[in-house]
Motif scaffolding. Sequence first.
Motif: not given
Lengths: 208, 309
Positions: A36-38, A149, A152, A182-183, A185
């Motif tokens: 999801a977006p921030s 994350e 990350a 957010h990644d 891949p």
Amino acid sequence: MLIGKELWFRYAAQMPWVVQDQTISVAPGEVVGLMAPSGFGKTTLAKLLAGYLIPTKGQVSVDGQPLPRRRYCPVQLVFQNPELSVNPRWRIDQILREGYPPQMHQLDALGIHEGWLTRYPHELSGGELQRIAIARTLNSQTRYLIADEMTAMLDANTQALIWRAVLDYTRSHQIGVLVVSHDWPLVRRLCDRILDLATMHHSTLVSQ
Amino acid sequence: MLSVSNLSVTFKQYEQGLRRRQLTVITELDLDVKAGEVVAVVGASGSGKSLLAHAILGILPENATVGGTMLFQGQPLTPSRCQRLRGKAIALIPQSVGYLDPLMRVGQQVQRVAQLNGLSKPAARTAVKRTFDRYDLPPQAERCYPFQVSGGMARRVLVSTAVVSHAELIIADEPTPGLHPEVVVETLNHLRELAQEGRGVILITHDIEAALLVADRVAVFYAGTTAEIASTQDFAAGNLRHPYTQALWRSLPQNDFMPVPGNQPNPEALPVGCLFSDRCPWMTEACLPERPRLRTVRGGLVRCIHADR
Ligand code: SF4
């Protein structure tokens, strides 16, 4: 099954909702991606599912039982920054022995050196400390792992090493995993199923 | 603009009972940065990336011993010169707003940097306004405290501090982890713009993908040494020289997700030979007696004796 049902959360009655009416489930042994977006409350949702925060409305259950308030939580959360999750005054071996200590071969699989065990958290790099934080959650009492994350901060090689070790463990012990990241891949590579909070399209996916 | 050669950094530590530990955290590190280019420094944590930045900024701790040479604009970077240049000709874009003063409004902080760089108060005010405008920071943002700005805005505030300084060399330390992809791209674009204005930019990151999006060249650090300096195109073109760089590339989730096992060597007990030898699939006897030199292979620099095979 880990189920967060119709979860709502806000910090106080006058404050805006951080999480609004989210329902999410993870089955034993399943690896689910959450993107999801921030600003969509992913991290808050992760904390609700692991019992770090209590939902304002809705409930979280594991196999039909609510999360225990006092005992070891069967849903474990690993964040991006391990510094926040270990006691800075304890030696690494103390940190690992607290609760349900992991087995030696798991430490090995995560690439944890014996020499690290006698040090203190500030003497390890972020990547080294993160492996300790992960090792701590891989024990017989953990049924679900939420990775917010989790890699990350790490280089690609260490990221792949850690995820391979973690998924080996969770697959063979039927632990469900929620990968918050957010990644794209990475999420594609790891997950059996991906949820996007922005659309809440339960996109069915995608095996390698 | 910047030329680092054969840099070494050693820490002396005293433990209980006055037993002395010697940690060699940087060995034979090389890097050069020209005006107008972005050089990414990529490596695992503990590879010496951040310490290089600290060495250039002259902010290593007291117990560090530094060897080798660092030249900036052709002149040696001595501790006193580092101090004079820091925040002026050489500026750091820090990792997070955690580095800002939590009790000072962000506009004031950026203005203070401008004033430290010799601008009068009114000129500094104008510079802040202009910079915030350039980075789409609303005027209200100036009055926010660091904890009040969102992740993306925080990045732009941090870039602003470097921009108002007129620095010729800018070091960005891990600007992207955990950011949403759009914010990552925006942050990297800002670095590219700074290079286009003729500044030299060092992007310190563990994230190869981010590095490849913006850098002209990529320096790969391993255990405190420069394993390879490749051009950005070398990655996708399969022209990588060092087995560690190849491993990093292969272990990306969109490639094979295949890591090399093991860890970087312990800085208390570095091997005499190649620092990658205990993990290297190409290792032979010849790799063990001494450290491989940095040499040119297929247009890039590499520290591996078997790189041209
Ligand atoms: S010098 Fe030898 S051990 Fe070192 S990277 Fe090259 S082949 Fe591997």
